[in-house]
Design a protein around this motif. Structure first.
Motif, PDB file in Angstrom:
ATOM      1  N   CYS A  44      43.660  29.681  31.151  1.00 39.23           N
ATOM      2  CA  CYS A  44      42.001  29.674  31.843  1.00 39.23           C
ATOM      3  C   CYS A  44      41.054  29.150  31.213  1.00 39.23           C
ATOM      4  CB  CYS A  44      41.501  31.651  31.592  1.00 39.23           C
ATOM      5  SG  CYS A  44      42.137  32.606  33.459  1.00 39.23           S
ATOM      6  N   LEU A  45      41.004  28.171  31.281  1.00 34.48           N
ATOM      7  CA  LEU A  45      39.799  26.745  30.889  1.00 34.48           C
ATOM      8  C   LEU A  45      38.357  27.115  31.164  1.00 34.48           C
ATOM      9  CD1 LEU A  45      42.388  23.490  31.512  1.00 34.48           C
ATOM     10  CD2 LEU A  45      41.996  25.543  29.672  1.00 34.48           C
ATOM     11  N   VAL A  46      38.043  27.282  30.126  1.00 32.09           N
ATOM     12  CA  VAL A  46      36.469  27.821  30.309  1.00 32.09           C
ATOM     13  C   VAL A  46      35.849  26.779  29.223  1.00 32.09           C
ATOM     14  CG1 VAL A  46      34.252  29.739  29.768  1.00 32.09           C
ATOM     15  CG2 VAL A  46      36.486  30.117  30.262  1.00 32.09           C
ATOM     16  N   PHE A  47      34.496  26.284  30.767  1.00 37.30           N
ATOM     17  CA  PHE A  47      33.996  25.256  30.102  1.00 37.30           C
ATOM     18  C   PHE A  47      32.363  25.536  29.830  1.00 37.30           C
ATOM     19  CE2 PHE A  47      37.284  22.601  30.669  1.00 37.30           C
ATOM     20  CZ  PHE A  47      38.084  21.475  30.424  1.00 37.30           C
ATOM     21  N   LEU A  48      32.055  25.399  28.712  1.00 35.19           N
ATOM     22  CA  LEU A  48      29.784  25.441  28.113  1.00 35.19           C
ATOM     23  C   LEU A  48      29.920  24.119  27.649  1.00 35.19           C
ATOM     24  CD1 LEU A  48      30.632  28.581  26.219  1.00 35.19           C
ATOM     25  CD2 LEU A  48      31.215  28.771  28.581  1.00 35.19           C
ATOM     26  N   LYS A  49      28.062  24.414  27.976  1.00 35.08           N
ATOM     27  CA  LYS A  49      27.829  23.241  27.503  1.00 35.08           C
ATOM     28  C   LYS A  49      26.360  23.423  26.618  1.00 35.08           C
ATOM     29  CE  LYS A  49      26.060  22.476  32.206  1.00 35.08           C
ATOM     30  NZ  LYS A  49      25.796  21.050  33.359  1.00 35.08           N
ATOM     31  N   SER A  50      25.775  22.643  26.143  1.00 38.12           N
ATOM     32  CA  SER A  50      24.871  22.870  26.152  1.00 38.12           C
ATOM     33  C   SER A  50      23.787  20.715  25.407  1.00 38.12           C
ATOM     34  CB  SER A  50      24.658  23.464  24.217  1.00 38.12           C
ATOM     35  OG  SER A  50      25.595  24.171  23.802  1.00 38.12           O
ATOM     36  N   TRP A  51      22.416  21.622  26.236  1.00 35.29           N
ATOM     37  CA  TRP A  51      21.779  20.986  26.269  1.00 35.29           C
ATOM     38  C   TRP A  51      20.584  20.328  25.873  1.00 35.29           C
ATOM     39  CZ3 TRP A  51      21.361  15.890  29.924  1.00 35.29           C
ATOM     40  CH2 TRP A  51      19.773  16.114  29.899  1.00 35.29           C
ATOM     41  N   ALA A  52      20.600  19.108  25.088  1.00 30.81           N
ATOM     42  CA  ALA A  52      19.494  18.786  23.686  1.00 30.81           C
ATOM     43  C   ALA A  52      18.688  17.788  25.045  1.00 30.81           C
ATOM     44  CB  ALA A  52      19.589  18.950  22.905  1.00 30.81           C
ATOM     45  N   SER A  53      17.402  16.694  23.723  1.00 36.11           N
ATOM     46  CA  SER A  53      17.036  16.161  24.858  1.00 36.11           C
ATOM     47  C   SER A  53      15.506  15.285  23.291  1.00 36.11           C
ATOM     48  CB  SER A  53      16.340  15.906  26.400  1.00 36.11           C
ATOM     49  OG  SER A  53      15.643  14.816  26.223  1.00 36.11           O
ATOM     50  N   GLU A  54      15.793  14.375  23.705  1.00 37.31           N
ATOM     51  CA  GLU A  54      14.325  13.737  22.679  1.00 37.31           C
ATOM     52  C   GLU A  54      12.913  13.931  23.768  1.00 37.31           C
ATOM     53  OE1 GLU A  54      12.206   9.823  22.022  1.00 37.31           O
ATOM     54  OE2 GLU A  54      13.455   9.336  23.104  1.00 37.31           O
ATOM     55  N   ASN A  84      33.161  35.594  28.383  1.00 32.80           N
ATOM     56  CA  ASN A  84      33.920  37.050  28.140  1.00 32.80           C
ATOM     57  C   ASN A  84      34.130  37.950  29.806  1.00 32.80           C
ATOM     58  OD1 ASN A  84      33.164  37.473  25.425  1.00 32.80           O
ATOM     59  ND2 ASN A  84      31.335  38.562  26.048  1.00 32.80           N
ATOM     60  N   SER A  85      33.235  37.233  30.487  1.00 32.82           N
ATOM     61  CA  SER A  85      33.948  37.869  31.785  1.00 32.82           C
ATOM     62  C   SER A  85      35.168  37.162  32.162  1.00 32.82           C
ATOM     63  CB  SER A  85      32.507  37.462  33.353  1.00 32.82           C
ATOM     64  OG  SER A  85      31.433  37.946  32.944  1.00 32.82           O
ATOM     65  N   VAL A  86      35.725  35.881  31.914  1.00 32.84           N
ATOM     66  CA  VAL A  86      37.003  35.475  31.831  1.00 32.84           C
ATOM     67  C   VAL A  86      38.249  36.222  31.283  1.00 32.84           C
ATOM     68  CG1 VAL A  86      38.451  33.276  32.381  1.00 32.84           C
ATOM     69  CG2 VAL A  86      35.299  32.985  32.820  1.00 32.84           C
ATOM     70  N   ALA A  87      37.741  36.397  29.657  1.00 31.56           N
ATOM     71  CA  ALA A  87      38.860  36.716  28.994  1.00 31.56           C
ATOM     72  C   ALA A  87      38.351  37.996  29.704  1.00 31.56           C
ATOM     73  CB  ALA A  87      38.144  36.537  27.338  1.00 31.56           C
ATOM     74  N   ALA A  88      38.140  38.873  30.175  1.00 31.49           N
ATOM     75  CA  ALA A  88      38.432  40.439  30.713  1.00 31.49           C
ATOM     76  C   ALA A  88      39.506  40.350  32.178  1.00 31.49           C
ATOM     77  CB  ALA A  88      37.632  40.627  31.571  1.00 31.49           C
ATOM     78  N   ILE A  89      40.268  39.736  32.509  1.00 33.21           N
ATOM     79  CA  ILE A  89      40.900  39.764  33.507  1.00 33.21           C
ATOM     80  C   ILE A  89      42.146  38.175  32.759  1.00 33.21           C
ATOM     81  CG2 ILE A  89      39.524  39.703  35.478  1.00 33.21           C
ATOM     82  CD1 ILE A  89      39.827  36.749  36.057  1.00 33.21           C
ATOM     83  N   CYS A  90      42.253  37.967  31.481  1.00 38.16           N
ATOM     84  CA  CYS A  90      42.376  36.405  31.588  1.00 38.16           C
ATOM     85  C   CYS A  90      43.306  36.749  30.063  1.00 38.16           C
ATOM     86  CB  CYS A  90      42.530  34.870  31.612  1.00 38.16           C
ATOM     87  SG  CYS A  90      43.456  33.445  31.674  1.00 38.16           S
ATOM     88  N   PRO A 145      29.956  33.607  19.443  1.00 37.19           N
ATOM     89  CA  PRO A 145      29.593  35.156  19.427  1.00 37.19           C
ATOM     90  C   PRO A 145      31.003  35.871  20.011  1.00 37.19           C
ATOM     91  CG  PRO A 145      28.331  34.438  21.236  1.00 37.19           C
ATOM     92  CD  PRO A 145      28.421  33.070  20.547  1.00 37.19           C
ATOM     93  N   TRP A 146      32.008  34.734  21.125  1.00 37.25           N
ATOM     94  CA  TRP A 146      33.327  34.999  21.557  1.00 37.25           C
ATOM     95  C   TRP A 146      34.438  34.998  20.683  1.00 37.25           C
ATOM     96  CZ3 TRP A 146      34.868  30.586  22.134  1.00 37.25           C
ATOM     97  CH2 TRP A 146      33.503  29.287  22.389  1.00 37.25           C
ATOM     98  N   ALA A 147      34.172  34.570  19.965  1.00 36.49           N
ATOM     99  CA  ALA A 147      35.728  33.273  18.785  1.00 36.49           C
ATOM    100  C   ALA A 147      36.461  34.225  18.781  1.00 36.49           C
ATOM    101  CB  ALA A 147      34.883  32.458  17.296  1.00 36.49           C
ATOM    102  N   ASN A 148      36.330  35.318  17.958  1.00 31.11           N
ATOM    103  CA  ASN A 148      37.452  36.364  17.910  1.00 31.11           C
ATOM    104  C   ASN A 148      37.876  37.142  19.134  1.00 31.11           C
ATOM    105  OD1 ASN A 148      37.383  35.647  15.120  1.00 31.11           O
ATOM    106  ND2 ASN A 148      35.240  36.528  14.684  1.00 31.11           N
ATOM    107  N   ASN A 149      36.866  36.847  20.390  1.00 31.59           N
ATOM    108  CA  ASN A 149      37.927  38.087  21.395  1.00 31.59           C
ATOM    109  C   ASN A 149      39.175  37.661  21.134  1.00 31.59           C
ATOM    110  OD1 ASN A 149      39.018  38.413  23.860  1.00 31.59           O
ATOM    111  ND2 ASN A 149      36.463  38.522  24.157  1.00 31.59           N
ATOM    112  N   PRO A 150      40.313  38.889  21.758  1.00 32.89           N
ATOM    113  CA  PRO A 150      41.187  38.884  21.448  1.00 32.89           C
ATOM    114  C   PRO A 150      41.834  37.836  22.501  1.00 32.89           C
ATOM    115  CG  PRO A 150      40.737  40.771  21.455  1.00 32.89           C
ATOM    116  CD  PRO A 150      39.686  40.095  21.128  1.00 32.89           C
ATOM    117  N   ASN A 151      41.506  38.351  23.525  1.00 30.02           N
ATOM    118  CA  ASN A 151      42.239  36.999  24.459  1.00 30.02           C
ATOM    119  C   ASN A 151      40.959  35.866  24.712  1.00 30.02           C
ATOM    120  OD1 ASN A 151      43.367  39.334  25.734  1.00 30.02           O
ATOM    121  ND2 ASN A 151      41.484  39.617  27.238  1.00 30.02           N
ATOM    122  N   VAL A 152      40.892  35.401  24.064  1.00 28.28           N
ATOM    123  CA  VAL A 152      40.332  33.621  23.766  1.00 28.28           C
ATOM    124  C   VAL A 152      40.927  33.149  22.637  1.00 28.28           C
ATOM    125  CG1 VAL A 152      38.677  32.127  22.931  1.00 28.28           C
ATOM    126  CG2 VAL A 152      38.190  34.186  24.197  1.00 28.28           C
TER     127      VAL A 152
END
Length: 787
Positions: free
Chosen positions: A496-506, A524-530, A546-553
């Motif tokens: 399972c590949l989860v893609f996240l993003k953080s927007w910023a701008s001038e 967390n939702s994806v890691a709960a099933i995968c 905050p999810w970095a140490n989730n064992p399913n990640v």
């Protein structure tokens, strides 16, 4: 020789008279004239050119005007000069058609690859020139990155001044090799977007822009450091910033412009204002500003702080014409140095794109419209996007992928954009429309108009087709986080590949360091099933995780802002076509609150103030930003500065520290200042030698890093425990070893002495720590330069 004698005398005078204490900005006058060091032939041409101009023509050449480009200096047809075209920005010709959108500066820094950074600059320069732009408004080293919340940190490189300085000089060398002037920006202390410009209060009082209040040692060792690299690399211009520095606006601050930049660093080019950052005429000219952009005062198209005011001031005796001559020489010397009298015409479609102004007359000759300048740059953009991707976690060798039978793709960052290919927009709050679609770049003047975009989902589908992999996907973050939101996914994917993003701008600063759009709940939702969830972030800056140490990640990739080839770059890394070699150019802390050492002031009280000078940002953390802070206070972090995993392993050995000269004085020799400052500061005094070995079973690149531990200085701000002073990207085959050399200059070994107003090598032992990150130190020793 007479010019050098004058220059040396002026430097000596200024050094004695401008010792700076905290939160003050002492006057430094006059503005030192350029003598064209390193540009002697072009300087002679510029001097001859100036001698043929009338006063009115000189005033015209220092004042922006309306025209086909983002910034325009009008032509003087009488002497065969067509004018100067300036275009944004640091990663693309922002508004141009048929131009490439390169990786962001942040991505370039994460590659730690001098060669790729130079190539990026060279190819950007070729595209700017192909569109007829004489000046590229970049690269960015300010903001340096004092705060992770800064809205424009992604435009620059890294909060480490050494890494940023190297990236800046490679970019400048590349762009100017292509024949385009660089404008290194934003000078200086421009570390937040909040209140960067003056505005009006509820009672219509003028509230001045934020003042960045910086002590003398900090401004030298942190914020001025990469500008010194850029000046030494020969940048044609420096753009002064919107903010105040120690109470005085950046574009009329005589201490920073006349004192630090033109005298101490020996800058020979011109200072151009950020757009509408000029707040005075004669005062700004005498303080060191050479060119006013965009020229007209906002809302008053026929009025300017420069222009006719310059002519009037000379005629009434309040401004010396010799200073105006120097301004024009500074502007024209790089023009002649880069042979810009012979130059491609401006793209004929440009006036349509530059629609901020009403119709106008201009002297420029326009060429064909929609000229395609992209050439074969896509491959190097793809390469840098992969090289700037950092592998942060890889449990049980989850990566690289090996033809999985099923893949699930999740998150609003995976698919195609739905609101167009031009990321010009302002704040996150104003741009909720950017919720859907991958983030190749962020917003504002540092963005670019994409001619195409390869998305992660598109590239994953294409690779999956080769492997007969079933690819399923849900890209709606709201749906993913709802109960039962993933029920349509069947069977449960192998990966399972989860893609996240953080927007910023001038124009605005970030409000959170977590990825946007409910990212933690998505993971967390994806890691709960995968139980094999891989998270990929595309971010305009650092993210807490905050999810970095989730064992399913099982794996994490920080892919930053890769540009137009985004999907191809990430697939190259996911499948092992490219062995990841990126390293973090910043620190990822355990918690968002851990970054409180450099908060960006934005309180309700200040937002409602009637005090014109209420906005004061005291840089009380001094030298201790990013890893310097966490190391000094022995604070645990999630992933440290310089960290990054590989699909192979490496080791270092055989640390050797060799002096290159004997009888080293703690003080630099007296010498005429050249671009970059006292030339003896750049003299190599020691060389650190190590052996690097690939101890794994696949080829890969790594980045050995050298950190120095300088002694604490009595009566000064705290000295960081470790500062980066060397790195090199090394490609090795399995079992291969290579000797790597790291030169240490006098500047690398020195601190800024606020009493002597000079760089000084401290007495006592200097520690040398070598490893693969700021906390993965494999070899250590020390040496004494000065007893």
């Amino acid at each position: 020789m007479a010019g050098l004698t004058f220059w040396t005398a002026l430097l000596s005078l200024t050094a004695r008279s401008v010792a700076q204490d905290y939160s003050t900005s002492p006057p430094v006058y006059p503005s030192p004239p350029t003598v064209g060091i390193n540009w002697e032939a072009a300087f002679a041409q510029a001097s001859s050119f100036v001698s043929n101009l009338t006063l009115e023509e000189k005033a015209q050449l220092v004042t922006g005007t309306t025209g086909p480009c983002v910034g325009n200096i009008g032509g003087v047809p009488r002497v065969g000069f067509e004018g100067i075209c300036m275009q944004d920005g640091p990663l693309a010709i922002r508004q141009a058609t048929y131009a490439s959108v390169f990786s962001a500066g942040l991505t370039a820094a994460a590659s730690w690859d001098r060669g790729l950074i130079y190539l990026r600059g060279l190819q950007m320069g070729e595209e700017f020139k192909g569109k007829g732009s004489h000046v590229a408004l970049g690269p960015v080293v300010g903001p340096l990155g004092r705060s992770g919340y800064g809205g424009r940190g992604w435009e620059g490189f890294s909060p480490d001044p050494y890494l940023t300085g190297v990236a800046a000089e490679q970019t400048i060398w590349g762009m100017q090799q292509a024949g385009v002037q660089t404008s290194l920006k934003h000078y200086i202390g421009n570390e937040q977007e909040t209140q960067r410009n003056p505005d009006k209060s509820a009672n219509n009082n003028t509230i001045e822009a934020v003042s960045s209040n910086v002590d003398d040692r900090t401004i030298h060792e942190l914020y001025l450091w990469p500008f010194a690299n850029g000046v030494r690399a020969g940048t044609s211009s420096i753009m002064c910033s919107y903010n105040r520095i120690n109470g005085s606006y950046g574009c009329q601050n005589s201490k920073t412009l006349n004192g630090l930049l033109k005298t101490e660093l020996g800058f020979q080019g011109y200072v151009v204002s950020d757009w509408a950052a000029t707040h005075a005429g004669v005062d700004a000219v005498n303080a060191g500003l050479d060119m006013n952009m965009p020229g007209p005062i906002s809302g008053f198209p026929n009025a300017s702080f420069f222009g006719g005011n310059v002519t009037q001031a000379v005629n009434n005796g309040t401004l010396n014409e010799s200073r105006v001559d120097d301004m024009v020489r500074r502007i024209m010397t790089p023009y002649f140095w880069l042979n810009q009298a012979e130059y491609p015409p401006i793209d004929g479609y440009e006036p349509t794109l530059n629609s901020r102004y009403p119709p106008y007359q201009y002297s420029f000759t326009l060429g064909s419209s929609n000229v395609d300048v992209r050439a074969d740059h896509a491959q190097s953009i793809r390469d840098l996007g992969a090289a700037g991707t950092v592998l942060l976690k890889n449990t049980n060798n989850t990566l690289p992928l090996k033809a999985p039978s099923t893949i699930g793709v999740f998150g609003n960052d995976a698919g195609d954009v739905v609101d167009g290919l031009y990321f010009s927009g302002a704040s996150f709050q104003q741009r909720q429309g950017y919720e859907y679609g991958t983030l190749p770049v962020a917003g504002g003047s540092g963005a670019g108009r994409l001619s195409y975009l390869v998305t992660p989902l598109e590239a994953i589908k294409a690779r999956g087709a080769q492997d007969n992999t079933l690819v399923q996907y849900i890209l709606n973050n709201t749906l993913i986080t709802q109960p039962g939101g993933l029920r349509t996914i069947a069977p449960v994917p192998e990966v399972c590949l989860v893609f996240l993003k953080s927007w910023a701008s001038e124009g605005s600063d970030r409000v959170s360091l977590e990825a946007n759009w409910n990212s933690t709940a998505v993971v967390n939702s994806v890691a709960a099933i995968c139980n094999n969830t891989i998270v990929i972030t595309h971010s305009a800056g650092l993210n807490v995780m905050p999810w970095a140490n989730n064992p399913n990640v099982t794996a994490i990739l920080a892919a930053h802002l890769p540009g137009q080839e985004s999907g191809n770059s990430i697939v190259d890394v996911l499948y092992g076509t490219v062995n990841p070699s990126g390293k973090l150019p910043y620190t990822i802390a355990l918690n968002e609150s851990d970054y409180s050492f450099a908060d960006i002031t934005n309180s309700t009280e200040l937002q409602e103030t009637e005090d014109p000078n209420a906005w004061q940002s005291n840089f009380t953390e001094a030298l201790l930003i990013d890893y310097r802070h966490f190391d000094y206070y022995n604070q645990s972090v999630l992933f440290e500065f310089g960290f990054g995993l590989s699909y192979t392993t490496f080791d270092v050995s055989n640390l050797d520290i060799e002096p290159t000269v004997s009888g080293i004085s703690p003080y630099p020799d007296a010498a005429p200042t050249v671009p970059g400052g006292n030339p003896t500061l750049w003299q190599v005094l020691y060389v650190v030698n190590i052996t690097v070995k690939n101890t794994g079973d696949v080829a890969g690149a790594t980045v050995p890093q050298v950190y120095l531990a300088l002694p604490q200085i009595a009566g000064s701000v705290p000295t960081p425990k470790n500062v980066l002073r060397g790195f090199e990207k090394v490609l090795l085959q399995p079992g291969q070893s290579l000797t790597v050399n790291f030169p240490l200059t006098r500047r690398d070994l020195s601190y800024w002495d606020v009493n002597l107003q000079d760089w000084v090598i401290p007495s006592g032992a200097i520690g040398v720590n070598v490893g693969f990150s700021s906390r993965d130190i494999r070899l250590a020793n020390d040496f004494v330069v000065v007893q």
